[in-house]
Design an enzyme around this catalytic site. Structure first.
Site, PDB file in Angstrom:
ATOM      1  N   GLY A  35       0.933  -1.296  -0.083  1.00 38.76           N
ATOM      2  CA  GLY A  35       0.200  -0.031  -0.064  1.00 38.76           C
ATOM      3  C   GLY A  35       1.029   1.278   0.022  1.00 38.76           C
ATOM      4  CG  HIS A  36       4.365   1.690  -2.723  1.00 40.09           C
ATOM      5  ND1 HIS A  36       3.721   0.891  -3.462  1.00 40.09           N
ATOM      6  CD2 HIS A  36       5.052   2.468  -3.507  1.00 40.09           C
ATOM      7  CE1 HIS A  36       3.911   0.988  -4.499  1.00 40.09           C
ATOM      8  NE2 HIS A  36       4.811   1.857  -4.628  1.00 40.09           N
ATOM      9  NE  ARG A  37       2.581   4.884  -6.909  1.00 40.38           N
ATOM     10  CZ  ARG A  37       2.110   4.470  -8.305  1.00 40.38           C
ATOM     11  NH1 ARG A  37       0.860   4.574  -8.650  1.00 40.38           N
ATOM     12  NH2 ARG A  37       2.883   4.103  -9.025  1.00 40.38           N
ATOM     13  CB  SER A  77      -9.100   0.914  11.997  1.00 48.03           C
ATOM     14  OG  SER A  77     -10.193   1.749  12.216  1.00 48.03           O
ATOM     15  CB  SER A  78      -9.785   3.846  16.512  1.00 52.45           C
ATOM     16  OG  SER A  78     -10.126   4.677  15.529  1.00 52.45           O
ATOM     17  CB  CYS A  79     -13.744   1.486  13.443  1.00 51.32           C
ATOM     18  SG  CYS A  79     -13.118   0.255  12.173  1.00 51.32           S
ATOM     19  CE1 TYR A  97     -10.863  -0.717   6.815  1.00 47.18           C
ATOM     20  CE2 TYR A  97     -11.167   0.246   8.749  1.00 47.18           C
ATOM     21  CZ  TYR A  97     -10.350   0.073   7.780  1.00 47.18           C
ATOM     22  OH  TYR A  97      -9.025   0.411   7.835  1.00 47.18           O
ATOM     23  CE  LYS A 149      -7.838  -2.594   8.352  1.00 37.82           C
ATOM     24  NZ  LYS A 149      -6.531  -2.828   7.548  1.00 37.82           N
ATOM     25  N   PRO A 193      -4.041   2.596  14.623  1.00 31.56           N
ATOM     26  CG  PRO A 193      -3.767   2.956  12.446  1.00 31.56           C
ATOM     27  CD  PRO A 193      -4.046   1.814  13.096  1.00 31.56           C
ATOM     28  CG  HIS A 218     -11.620   8.811   6.337  1.00 32.46           C
ATOM     29  ND1 HIS A 218     -10.593   8.039   5.771  1.00 32.46           N
ATOM     30  CD2 HIS A 218     -12.204   7.890   7.342  1.00 32.46           C
ATOM     31  CE1 HIS A 218     -10.713   6.658   6.173  1.00 32.46           C
ATOM     32  NE2 HIS A 218     -11.618   6.728   6.964  1.00 32.46           N
ATOM     33  CD1 TRP A 251     -22.316  15.128   4.613  1.00 33.61           C
ATOM     34  CD2 TRP A 251     -21.309  13.240   4.730  1.00 33.61           C
ATOM     35  NE1 TRP A 251     -21.979  14.715   3.238  1.00 33.61           N
ATOM     36  CE2 TRP A 251     -21.377  13.673   3.258  1.00 33.61           C
ATOM     37  CE3 TRP A 251     -20.547  12.134   4.917  1.00 33.61           C
ATOM     38  CZ2 TRP A 251     -20.891  12.714   2.306  1.00 33.61           C
ATOM     39  CZ3 TRP A 251     -20.065  11.308   4.004  1.00 33.61           C
ATOM     40  CH2 TRP A 251     -20.077  11.819   2.552  1.00 33.61           C
ATOM     41  NE  ARG A 294     -15.413   9.516  14.189  1.00 38.18           N
ATOM     42  CZ  ARG A 294     -16.796   9.577  14.713  1.00 38.18           C
ATOM     43  NH1 ARG A 294     -16.781   9.802  16.170  1.00 38.18           N
ATOM     44  NH2 ARG A 294     -17.721   9.012  14.080  1.00 38.18           N
ATOM     45  CG  ASP A 345     -23.894  12.313  14.358  1.00 42.76           C
ATOM     46  OD1 ASP A 345     -23.609  13.266  13.516  1.00 42.76           O
ATOM     47  OD2 ASP A 345     -24.943  12.820  15.414  1.00 42.76           O
TER      48      ASP A 345
HETATM   49  O1  GFB Z   1     -14.148  10.284   8.824  1.00 45.75           O
HETATM   50  P1  GFB Z   1     -15.502   9.830   8.692  1.00 45.75           P
HETATM   51  O2  GFB Z   1     -16.200   9.629   7.409  1.00 45.75           O
HETATM   52  O3  GFB Z   1     -15.587   8.279   9.632  1.00 45.75           O
HETATM   53  O4  GFB Z   1     -16.539  10.762   9.533  1.00 45.75           O
HETATM   54  P2  GFB Z   1     -15.677   7.841  11.071  1.00 45.75           P
HETATM   55  C1  GFB Z   1     -16.258  11.245  10.676  1.00 45.75           C
HETATM   56  C2  GFB Z   1     -17.427  12.247  11.287  1.00 45.75           C
HETATM   57  O5  GFB Z   1     -17.449  13.394  10.527  1.00 45.75           O
HETATM   58  C3  GFB Z   1     -18.853  11.601  11.133  1.00 45.75           C
HETATM   59  C4  GFB Z   1     -18.801  13.628  10.081  1.00 45.75           C
HETATM   60  O6  GFB Z   1     -19.612  12.230  12.202  1.00 45.75           O
HETATM   61  C5  GFB Z   1     -19.372  12.367   9.742  1.00 45.75           C
HETATM   62  O7  GFB Z   1     -20.728  12.458   9.800  1.00 45.75           O
HETATM   63  N1  GFB Z   1     -18.503  14.432   8.594  1.00 45.75           N
HETATM   64  C6  GFB Z   1     -19.051  15.852   8.408  1.00 45.75           C
HETATM   65  C7  GFB Z   1     -18.186  14.007   7.470  1.00 45.75           C
HETATM   66  N2  GFB Z   1     -18.970  16.168   7.224  1.00 45.75           N
HETATM   67  C8  GFB Z   1     -18.454  14.995   6.543  1.00 45.75           C
HETATM   68  C9  GFB Z   1     -17.888  14.806   5.166  1.00 45.75           C
HETATM   69  O8  GFB Z   1     -18.112  15.722   4.301  1.00 45.75           O
HETATM   70  N3  GFB Z   1     -17.497  13.711   5.041  1.00 45.75           N
HETATM   71  C10 GFB Z   1     -17.307  12.819   5.789  1.00 45.75           C
HETATM   72  N4  GFB Z   1     -16.809  11.546   5.360  1.00 45.75           N
HETATM   73  N5  GFB Z   1     -17.881  12.767   7.171  1.00 45.75           N
HETATM   74  C11 GFB Z   1     -14.452   5.861   9.852  1.00 45.75           C
HETATM   75  C12 GFB Z   1     -14.796   4.310   9.540  1.00 45.75           C
HETATM   76  O9  GFB Z   1     -15.493   6.159  10.790  1.00 45.75           O
HETATM   77  O10 GFB Z   1     -13.103   6.045  10.612  1.00 45.75           O
HETATM   78  C13 GFB Z   1     -13.632   3.916   9.066  1.00 45.75           C
HETATM   79  O11 GFB Z   1     -15.770   4.597   8.733  1.00 45.75           O
HETATM   80  C14 GFB Z   1     -12.296   4.080   9.553  1.00 45.75           C
HETATM   81  O12 GFB Z   1     -13.949   2.536   9.076  1.00 45.75           O
HETATM   82  C15 GFB Z   1     -12.138   5.321   9.800  1.00 45.75           C
HETATM   83  O13 GFB Z   1     -12.430   3.212  10.978  1.00 45.75           O
HETATM   84  C16 GFB Z   1     -10.834   5.571  10.846  1.00 45.75           C
HETATM   85  O14 GFB Z   1     -14.591   8.138  11.757  1.00 45.75           O
HETATM   86  O15 GFB Z   1     -17.195   7.978  11.579  1.00 45.75           O
END
Ligand code: GFB
Length: 312
Positions: free
Chosen positions: A13-15, A110-112, A139, A143, A166, A182, A205, A212, A272
């Site tokens: 996954g080096h890219r 992952s922390s999830c 996911y 993991k 992480p 993300h 969203w 986080r 959320d």
């Molecule tokens: O980073 P994220 O997509 O993943 O979303 P998770 C984190 C929070 O940000 C959620 C909000 O509460 C989203 O609703 N958010 C606000 C947004 N605006 C946005 C937006 O425009 N885009 C996105 N993506 N989110 C992930 C897992 O969870 O964390 C993976 O789905 C992985 O499995 C990763 O473990 C580290 O933090 O909720």
């Protein structure tokens, strides 16, 4: 237990966000025999191809930073892809490393993996103590299987395979696709584009209430190399920044850094996800590792990378 500068090191996954940071860190530390393969060169879903690659390249060390990753929406809408691809890739890389006699392997989780409502900050012993967050349980299950795989190969075959968990990552080479990314890259892109177009609002969203923790990719890379050199326990280890903030605070921070003057609108029809996932990284901190990049500084660096790749 340092890694010899001429050791053969494969970064799967080096890219990607994390793999490219590990690659940069290894280069900076003077390692000369780095091995990387693009998706076109090696399909990690293909067990036979991975076995052939290992037999030919004979790496001494392997960093497993290859995974099917994505934000909350991608995880929530593609459960089969996230489960199947992650299980297959990690099975091929971990089992293949055992067959090829790899000296040491680091698997990234992952922390999830932690239960949705586990006590905060999340300690390593919270694993499998309760139900997972539904938006990313597929996911997470993959993991968790990867962690167990490293532990099982250590117990049965004596493999020096370790795992690091992480927190939420960001940095150069991130994915800026608004449906799949993300939150941090999404916010960078949304505020940048809204500012360029002169929009009055940016829509984020969820409610903005979830909390986080964010770690800059180069900090994680330093932790990964550090663990490869200094850690060989069966117990996986958390890699976090040490503090978190609400998504609302994050959005405000990104808005200010980018200089968008308009308003933020919250779309609560979007999920959320888990309310909070702050890691307890005290086991790693006790070994002497610390993150170096503060969030604001890291967001500025990530924004520079975004502009470089996608044009000012
Ligand atoms: O980073 P994220 O997509 O993943 O979303 P998770 C984190 C929070 O940000 C959620 C909000 O509460 C989203 O609703 N958010 C606000 C947004 N605006 C946005 C937006 O425009 N885009 C996105 N993506 N989110 C992930 C897992 O969870 O964390 C993976 O789905 C992985 O499995 C990763 O473990 C580290 O933090 O909720």
């Amino acid at each position: 237990m340092g890694i010899a500068k001429n050791a053969r090191i494969y970064v799967a996954g080096h890219r990607g966000l994390v793999g490219s940071a590990i690659w940069r860190e290894l280069q900076a530390q003077g390692h000369t025999q780095l091995i990387g393969r693009t998706r076109a060169e090696l399909d990690l879903l293909d067990a036979a191809a991975v076995a052939k690659f290992y037999a030919a390249e004979k790496p001494d060390y392997v960093f497993v930073a290859a995974a099917k990753v994505g934000g909350i929406q991608a995880n929530n809408t593609q459960p089969a892809v996230f489960l199947y691809e992650n299980l297959a890739v990690q099975n091929n890389l971990i089992h293949g490393a055992h067959v090829a006699g790899v000296k040491k392997l680091l698997f990234l989780g992952s922390s999830c993996i932690y239960p949705k409502l586990a006590p905060q900050p999340l300690r390593e012993d919270a694993l499998l103590s309760g139900p997972l967050e539904p938006t990313n349980e597929w996911y997470a299950i993959a993991k968790i299987a990867g962690i167990k795989m490293c532990q099982a190969y250590r117990r049965q075959y004596g493999c020096d395979f370790i795992s690091a968990m992480p927190t939420n990552m960001y940095g150069p080479n991130d994915n800026y696709d608004l449906q799949g990314s993300h939150v941090l890259p999404a916010l960078i892109r949304k505020f940048h584009e809204a500012k360029s177009r002169g929009d009055a609002t940016v829509t984020c969203w969820g409610t903005g209430a979830p909390m986080r923790e964010f770690l800059y990719a180069d900090d994680l890379a330093r932790a990964c190399v550090f663990l490869m050199e200094n850690y060989s326990d069966e117990q996986f280890i958390n890699v976090g920044f040490g503090s978190d903030l609400t998504i609302k605070e994050l959005a405000e921070t990104v808005r200010r850094i980018i200089g968008f003057k308009g308003e933020i609108v919250w779309d609560s029809s979007k999920p959320d996800g888990t309310p909070r996932k702050l890691m307890d990284s005290s086991r790693l901190f006790a070994l002497g590792w610390r993150p170096q990049v503060l969030l604001k500084e890291g967001i500025k660096l990530a924004y520079e990378d975004f502009k470089k790749r996608y044009g000012a």
